[in-house]
Enzyme design. Structure first.
Site, PDB file in Angstrom:
ATOM      1  N   GLY A  11     -45.311 -11.268 -30.491  1.00 44.02           N
ATOM      2  CA  GLY A  11     -46.625 -11.518 -30.011  1.00 44.02           C
ATOM      3  C   GLY A  11     -46.871 -12.882 -29.990  1.00 44.02           C
ATOM      4  N   LEU A  13     -49.439 -14.474 -31.804  1.00 44.85           N
ATOM      5  CA  LEU A  13     -49.711 -14.706 -33.155  1.00 44.85           C
ATOM      6  C   LEU A  13     -48.345 -14.698 -33.971  1.00 44.85           C
ATOM      7  CD1 LEU A  13     -52.022 -15.753 -35.159  1.00 44.85           C
ATOM      8  CD2 LEU A  13     -52.180 -13.622 -35.710  1.00 44.85           C
ATOM      9  N   ILE A  39     -44.350   0.725 -36.762  1.00 43.11           N
ATOM     10  CA  ILE A  39     -45.375   0.918 -37.783  1.00 43.11           C
ATOM     11  C   ILE A  39     -46.311   2.179 -37.448  1.00 43.11           C
ATOM     12  CG2 ILE A  39     -45.383  -1.523 -38.404  1.00 43.11           C
ATOM     13  CD1 ILE A  39     -48.001  -1.667 -36.573  1.00 43.11           C
ATOM     14  N   ALA A  62     -50.659  -5.035 -32.520  1.00 39.00           N
ATOM     15  CA  ALA A  62     -52.121  -4.349 -31.858  1.00 39.00           C
ATOM     16  C   ALA A  62     -51.874  -3.904 -30.626  1.00 39.00           C
ATOM     17  CB  ALA A  62     -53.292  -5.591 -32.097  1.00 39.00           C
ATOM     18  N   TYR A  63     -52.653  -2.986 -30.166  1.00 42.95           N
ATOM     19  CA  TYR A  63     -52.932  -2.556 -28.704  1.00 42.95           C
ATOM     20  C   TYR A  63     -54.047  -3.454 -28.317  1.00 42.95           C
ATOM     21  CZ  TYR A  63     -53.693   0.257 -24.660  1.00 42.95           C
ATOM     22  OH  TYR A  63     -53.861   0.644 -23.212  1.00 42.95           O
ATOM     23  N   THR A  64     -53.558  -4.353 -27.468  1.00 43.40           N
ATOM     24  CA  THR A  64     -54.761  -5.582 -27.125  1.00 43.40           C
ATOM     25  C   THR A  64     -54.945  -5.630 -25.550  1.00 43.40           C
ATOM     26  OG1 THR A  64     -52.799  -6.931 -26.633  1.00 43.40           O
ATOM     27  CG2 THR A  64     -54.169  -7.203 -28.820  1.00 43.40           C
ATOM     28  N   ASP A 104     -63.597 -10.097 -32.089  1.00 43.67           N
ATOM     29  CA  ASP A 104     -65.053  -9.920 -31.851  1.00 43.67           C
ATOM     30  C   ASP A 104     -65.510  -8.790 -31.114  1.00 43.67           C
ATOM     31  OD1 ASP A 104     -63.314 -11.037 -29.640  1.00 43.67           O
ATOM     32  OD2 ASP A 104     -65.122 -11.683 -28.589  1.00 43.67           O
ATOM     33  N   TYR A 127     -61.159  -0.294 -27.295  1.00 43.06           N
ATOM     34  CA  TYR A 127     -60.694  -1.399 -27.950  1.00 43.06           C
ATOM     35  C   TYR A 127     -61.006  -1.823 -29.248  1.00 43.06           C
ATOM     36  CZ  TYR A 127     -58.799  -6.101 -29.328  1.00 43.06           C
ATOM     37  OH  TYR A 127     -58.311  -7.087 -30.066  1.00 43.06           O
ATOM     38  N   LYS A 131     -60.130  -1.262 -33.186  1.00 39.64           N
ATOM     39  CA  LYS A 131     -60.061  -2.207 -34.138  1.00 39.64           C
ATOM     40  C   LYS A 131     -60.931  -2.035 -35.399  1.00 39.64           C
ATOM     41  CE  LYS A 131     -57.680  -5.441 -33.847  1.00 39.64           C
ATOM     42  NZ  LYS A 131     -56.218  -5.654 -34.338  1.00 39.64           N
TER      43      LYS A 131
END
Length: 287
Positions: A11, A13, A39, A62-64, A104, A127, A131
């Site tokens: 991804g 990052l 994971i 992550a699921y984004t 955020d 989402y 998180k």
């Protein structure tokens, strides 16, 4: 040398961490994505940790897909909560530092002053809820967990606002971009630097430094302002019009205001935060 597991390594990052890994010779890195380590599978996670000596894990997986999450709630929670729980448990069992990336979107966006780590959370989307549950679970398993919330992530990698805007500006004569959502962009390479700086100080300091921290670049702007800057700094000529969010309806509700107060991470780890426009200029050189 300490071994650091990077999940979600393909991804934005994860790729940014790969880019700067050579600057941190005290660490060796294990990069995994879904094909190397699922994971969401607790047995697979435990087996991986038992086969490797892992001193820290930075979870970039992550699921984004913010809007798709509204109709894929089970999958969002599987990746953003259950997988985080498996990693946190494995880190706890193996005395490994765990760094979880959050968002955020855990806030409702109704404030008009920068959010601190002590502000009440109130996620308004699947989402954000997934998180939020992930970060709370990780901290519940081990108070040494470091949660870093970020916002408006972009880079030269993957799919993001900067790359998409540049593509659209080259294809279209005009674009409408919302101006009533305020926040701060985060250049993924800057965040990667912060993660490894934080880990450098935290990895040998068990029992301290755990908790939630906020990080984005400095400054405040709207998506419209961001688009204008991308256009001008790229030398493009698309006509960009400001519109309100109701003219651009989405399945997931976005925070109207998601500016972070970053004093805690600055003071705790001695972090210097670049201004958003300086970091955008660096990113655009790579596109």
């Amino acid at each position: 040398m300490k071994t650091v597991l990077i999940t979600g390594a393909n991804g934005q990052l994860g790729q940014a961490l790969k880019q700067i890994a050579g600057d941190y010779p005290a660490f060796s890195f294990l990069y995994t994505d879904y094909t190397e380590l699922d994971i969401t599978n607790e047995e697979a996670v435990n087996a991986f940790f038992s086969e490797q000596e892992i001193h820290a894990c930075i979870n970039c997986a992550a699921y984004t897909a913010v809007d798709k999450a509204e109709s894929e709630e089970e999958l969002a929670f599987k990746l953003n909560f259950e997988a985080v729980m498996h990693l946190a448990n494995a880190c706890q069992a193996n005395n490994a530092r765990f760094i979880q990336i959050s968002t955020d979107y855990v806030f409702d966006g109704k404030k008009n002053t920068p959010y601190t780590e002590e502000d009440d959370t109130d996620a308004q989307s699947i989402y954000g809820s997934s998180k939020l549950r992930g970060e709370a679970t990780a901290l519940g398993i081990n108070t040494d967990t470091i949660v870093i919330r970020t916002a408006w992530l972009y880079s030269q990698y993957g799919v993001n606002f900067v790359k998409r805007m540049r593509e659209l500006m080259q294809e279209k004569d005009s674009l409408n971009v919302v101006f009533d959502q305020a926040g701060t962009p985060t250049y993924a390479v800057d965040l990667a630097q912060v993660l490894l700086s934080v880990l450098s100080k935290a990895i040998d300091a068990p029992g301290t430094l755990g908790g939630v921290y906020h990080y984005s670049n400095e400054g405040v702007l709207s998506w419209y302002d961001f688009a204008i800057a991308i256009r001008d700094m790229s030398g493009l000529s698309c006509n960009i019009q400001p519109v309100t969010s109701d003219k651009y309806p989405t399945p997931a509700k976005r925070p109207a205001y998601s500016v972070f107060n970053k004093q805690k991470i600055k003071e705790t780890f001695g972090i210097e935060v670049p201004y958003w426009k300086e970091s955008l200029a660096v990113c655009l050189k790579h596109l």
